[in-house]
Scaffold this motif. Structure first.
Motif, PDB file in Angstrom:
ATOM      1  N   LEU A  30      21.931  -1.667  23.135  1.00  0.00           N
ATOM      2  CA  LEU A  30      21.476  -0.585  24.004  1.00  0.00           C
ATOM      3  C   LEU A  30      20.596  -1.109  25.139  1.00  0.00           C
ATOM      4  O   LEU A  30      20.678  -0.620  26.267  1.00  0.00           O
ATOM      5  CB  LEU A  30      20.715   0.470  23.185  1.00  0.00           C
ATOM      6  N   PHE A  31      19.775  -2.116  24.852  1.00  0.00           N
ATOM      7  CA  PHE A  31      18.952  -2.699  25.902  1.00  0.00           C
ATOM      8  C   PHE A  31      19.838  -3.357  26.952  1.00  0.00           C
ATOM      9  O   PHE A  31      19.592  -3.230  28.151  1.00  0.00           O
ATOM     10  CB  PHE A  31      17.962  -3.705  25.307  1.00  0.00           C
ATOM     11  N   SER A  32      20.869  -4.035  26.495  1.00  0.00           N
ATOM     12  CA  SER A  32      21.797  -4.675  27.426  1.00  0.00           C
ATOM     13  C   SER A  32      22.482  -3.636  28.300  1.00  0.00           C
ATOM     14  O   SER A  32      22.697  -3.857  29.500  1.00  0.00           O
ATOM     15  CB  SER A  32      22.843  -5.490  26.658  1.00  0.00           C
ATOM     16  N   ARG A  33      22.830  -2.509  27.711  1.00  0.00           N
ATOM     17  CA  ARG A  33      23.478  -1.445  28.463  1.00  0.00           C
ATOM     18  C   ARG A  33      22.569  -0.942  29.588  1.00  0.00           C
ATOM     19  O   ARG A  33      23.058  -0.506  30.642  1.00  0.00           O
ATOM     20  CB  ARG A  33      23.838  -0.291  27.529  1.00  0.00           C
ATOM     21  N   ALA A  34      21.271  -1.021  29.384  1.00  0.00           N
ATOM     22  CA  ALA A  34      20.316  -0.584  30.403  1.00  0.00           C
ATOM     23  C   ALA A  34      19.910  -1.713  31.340  1.00  0.00           C
ATOM     24  O   ALA A  34      19.016  -1.546  32.179  1.00  0.00           O
ATOM     25  CB  ALA A  34      19.083   0.012  29.726  1.00  0.00           C
ATOM     26  N   GLY A  35      20.554  -2.881  31.192  1.00  0.00           N
ATOM     27  CA  GLY A  35      20.230  -4.018  32.050  1.00  0.00           C
ATOM     28  C   GLY A  35      18.974  -4.745  31.634  1.00  0.00           C
ATOM     29  O   GLY A  35      18.309  -5.386  32.459  1.00  0.00           O
ATOM     30  N   LEU A  36      18.639  -4.682  30.338  1.00  0.00           N
ATOM     31  CA  LEU A  36      17.421  -5.294  29.825  1.00  0.00           C
ATOM     32  C   LEU A  36      17.748  -6.286  28.718  1.00  0.00           C
ATOM     33  O   LEU A  36      18.761  -6.161  28.028  1.00  0.00           O
ATOM     34  CB  LEU A  36      16.472  -4.218  29.275  1.00  0.00           C
ATOM     35  N   SER A  37      16.857  -7.261  28.539  1.00  0.00           N
ATOM     36  CA  SER A  37      16.992  -8.226  27.454  1.00  0.00           C
ATOM     37  C   SER A  37      15.884  -7.975  26.448  1.00  0.00           C
ATOM     38  O   SER A  37      14.702  -8.181  26.750  1.00  0.00           O
ATOM     39  CB  SER A  37      16.898  -9.659  27.984  1.00  0.00           C
ATOM     40  N   LEU A  38      16.237  -7.524  25.265  1.00  0.00           N
ATOM     41  CA  LEU A  38      15.229  -7.225  24.250  1.00  0.00           C
ATOM     42  C   LEU A  38      14.447  -8.466  23.869  1.00  0.00           C
ATOM     43  O   LEU A  38      13.213  -8.420  23.722  1.00  0.00           O
ATOM     44  CB  LEU A  38      15.898  -6.619  23.005  1.00  0.00           C
ATOM     45  N   SER A  39      15.111  -9.609  23.744  1.00  0.00           N
ATOM     46  CA  SER A  39      14.415 -10.843  23.360  1.00  0.00           C
ATOM     47  C   SER A  39      13.383 -11.255  24.403  1.00  0.00           C
ATOM     48  O   SER A  39      12.279 -11.703  24.060  1.00  0.00           O
ATOM     49  CB  SER A  39      15.426 -11.974  23.140  1.00  0.00           C
ATOM     50  N   GLN A  40      13.713 -11.090  25.679  1.00  0.00           N
ATOM     51  CA  GLN A  40      12.755 -11.428  26.734  1.00  0.00           C
ATOM     52  C   GLN A  40      11.562 -10.479  26.728  1.00  0.00           C
ATOM     53  O   GLN A  40      10.424 -10.903  26.947  1.00  0.00           O
ATOM     54  CB  GLN A  40      13.450 -11.393  28.095  1.00  0.00           C
ATOM     55  N   LEU A  41      11.817  -9.208  26.478  1.00  0.00           N
ATOM     56  CA  LEU A  41      10.725  -8.239  26.431  1.00  0.00           C
ATOM     57  C   LEU A  41       9.822  -8.497  25.234  1.00  0.00           C
ATOM     58  O   LEU A  41       8.602  -8.346  25.324  1.00  0.00           O
ATOM     59  CB  LEU A  41      11.289  -6.821  26.376  1.00  0.00           C
ATOM     60  N   GLU A  42      10.409  -8.883  24.119  1.00  0.00           N
ATOM     61  CA  GLU A  42       9.605  -9.200  22.929  1.00  0.00           C
ATOM     62  C   GLU A  42       8.729 -10.418  23.182  1.00  0.00           C
ATOM     63  O   GLU A  42       7.612 -10.513  22.661  1.00  0.00           O
ATOM     64  CB  GLU A  42      10.526  -9.443  21.735  1.00  0.00           C
ATOM     65  N   ALA A  43       9.230 -11.359  23.992  1.00  0.00           N
ATOM     66  CA  ALA A  43       8.461 -12.569  24.298  1.00  0.00           C
ATOM     67  C   ALA A  43       7.330 -12.281  25.279  1.00  0.00           C
ATOM     68  O   ALA A  43       6.311 -12.974  25.284  1.00  0.00           O
ATOM     69  CB  ALA A  43       9.384 -13.642  24.863  1.00  0.00           C
ATOM     70  N   ARG A  44       7.521 -11.233  26.115  1.00  0.00           N
ATOM     71  CA  ARG A  44       6.500 -10.905  27.116  1.00  0.00           C
ATOM     72  C   ARG A  44       6.218  -9.396  27.104  1.00  0.00           C
ATOM     73  O   ARG A  44       6.570  -8.666  28.034  1.00  0.00           O
ATOM     74  CB  ARG A  44       6.960 -11.338  28.501  1.00  0.00           C
ATOM     75  N   PRO A  45       5.559  -8.902  26.063  1.00  0.00           N
ATOM     76  CA  PRO A  45       5.310  -7.467  25.945  1.00  0.00           C
ATOM     77  C   PRO A  45       4.352  -6.909  26.997  1.00  0.00           C
ATOM     78  O   PRO A  45       4.276  -5.694  27.172  1.00  0.00           O
ATOM     79  CB  PRO A  45       4.715  -7.325  24.538  1.00  0.00           C
ATOM     80  N   ASP A  46       3.641  -7.798  27.697  1.00  0.00           N
ATOM     81  CA  ASP A  46       2.720  -7.335  28.734  1.00  0.00           C
ATOM     82  C   ASP A  46       3.369  -7.316  30.117  1.00  0.00           C
ATOM     83  O   ASP A  46       2.701  -6.988  31.111  1.00  0.00           O
ATOM     84  CB  ASP A  46       1.471  -8.213  28.770  1.00  0.00           C
ATOM     85  N   SER A  47       4.665  -7.657  30.198  1.00  0.00           N
ATOM     86  CA  SER A  47       5.359  -7.588  31.481  1.00  0.00           C
ATOM     87  C   SER A  47       5.703  -6.138  31.792  1.00  0.00           C
ATOM     88  O   SER A  47       5.363  -5.225  31.042  1.00  0.00           O
ATOM     89  CB  SER A  47       6.618  -8.464  31.446  1.00  0.00           C
ATOM     90  N   ARG A  48       6.396  -5.924  32.913  1.00  0.00           N
ATOM     91  CA  ARG A  48       6.711  -4.560  33.342  1.00  0.00           C
ATOM     92  C   ARG A  48       8.223  -4.343  33.401  1.00  0.00           C
ATOM     93  O   ARG A  48       8.977  -5.263  33.683  1.00  0.00           O
ATOM     94  CB  ARG A  48       6.126  -4.285  34.733  1.00  0.00           C
ATOM     95  N   VAL A  49       8.628  -3.097  33.140  1.00  0.00           N
ATOM     96  CA  VAL A  49      10.036  -2.704  33.199  1.00  0.00           C
ATOM     97  C   VAL A  49      10.172  -1.597  34.238  1.00  0.00           C
ATOM     98  O   VAL A  49       9.421  -0.612  34.207  1.00  0.00           O
ATOM     99  CB  VAL A  49      10.537  -2.197  31.835  1.00  0.00           C
ATOM    100  N   ALA A  50      11.112  -1.751  35.155  1.00  0.00           N
ATOM    101  CA  ALA A  50      11.330  -0.731  36.185  1.00  0.00           C
ATOM    102  C   ALA A  50      11.658   0.602  35.536  1.00  0.00           C
ATOM    103  O   ALA A  50      12.383   0.676  34.550  1.00  0.00           O
ATOM    104  CB  ALA A  50      12.474  -1.159  37.111  1.00  0.00           C
ATOM    105  N   ILE A  51      11.092   1.673  36.095  1.00  0.00           N
ATOM    106  CA  ILE A  51      11.237   2.989  35.482  1.00  0.00           C
ATOM    107  C   ILE A  51      12.689   3.442  35.443  1.00  0.00           C
ATOM    108  O   ILE A  51      13.100   4.150  34.517  1.00  0.00           O
ATOM    109  CB  ILE A  51      10.353   4.031  36.213  1.00  0.00           C
TER     110      ILE A  51
END
Length: 218
Positions: A30-51
């Motif tokens: 589902l993250f991939s479907r939204a153009g996101l990488s879950l593993s990258q977000l888990e590695a950097r939880p303080d980063s930002r995701v475009a709304i």
């Protein structure tokens, strides 16, 4: 991870991932479907995701879960860390009133796509989430934020009776039972605003987690 003008802290998306996994749904897909990488977000939880990507993720989560109330489920998996230092500030406040009075000044740490305002009556404090013009925010995101705040408050004072009513902009679903069960108070759909109304007297109760030094640091 983004330079988008409007964004949400990545740690908040991880609450969605936990809720998906708990419901036996492939979060990575589902993250991939939204153009996101879950593993990258888990590695950097303080980063930002475009709304806009967060909104796509919410849409995918709603579709995969088959539940318009999935945001309420996500709220149960949003831990204080999902609010960055704002979570620590809230949990270390002397009272819930102090915590909620502080939130509007620092809410952009979590998301800068909406304005947080407090409304007051002699008996109630209203916590309002106002999406910015032209910025699409999922109804599920509002449900998740309100339910997580209520559950954090419950941890701080031992009960959630301080929530008296909830107004939501979202279109009313066929059944509102999930919202009534979560908030245990009147819930108005298709309202003029997103607002969680709370008992001011209960908000003034001293909480067991208070830590003035930590609150000042945060």
């Amino acid at each position: 991870m983004t330079t988008a003008k409007y964004s949400t802290i990545a740690a908040w998306s991880l609450a969605i991932a936990r809720a998906l996994s708990a419901n036996k749904i492939d979060a990575d897909a589902l993250f991939s479907r939204a153009g996101l990488s879950l593993s990258q977000l888990e590695a950097r939880p303080d980063s930002r995701v475009a709304i806009d990507k967060m909104t796509l993720l919410w849409q995918a989560a709603e579709q995969a879960s088959g539940s318009t109330a999935f945001g309420l489920t996500v709220g149960q998996y949003a831990y204080p860390i999902n609010f960055h230092s704002l979570g620590a500030l809230m949990l270390s406040s002397d009272t819930l009133a102090q915590a909620f009075e502080t939130l509007p000044d620092y809410a952009a740490l979590v998301s800068n796509s909406a304005v947080i305002r407090l409304q007051r009556t002699p008996q109630l404090l209203g916590f309002s989430i106002i999406p910015l013009n032209g910025v699409e925010i999922s109804f599920l995101a509002i449900d998740a934020f309100f339910s997580s705040l209520m559950l954090h408050g419950k941890q701080m004072i031992g009960h959630a009776d301080f929530v008296r009513k909830v107004d939501l902009l979202r279109t009313a679903p066929e059944s509102q039972q999930a919202w009534l069960d979560m908030f245990n108070c009147p819930v108005t759909m298709a309202a003029d605003s997103n607002c969680m109304w709370m008992d001011r007297t209960m908000l003034e109760q001293t909480v067991i987690s208070k830590n003035p030094q930590l609150a000042q640091h945060n």
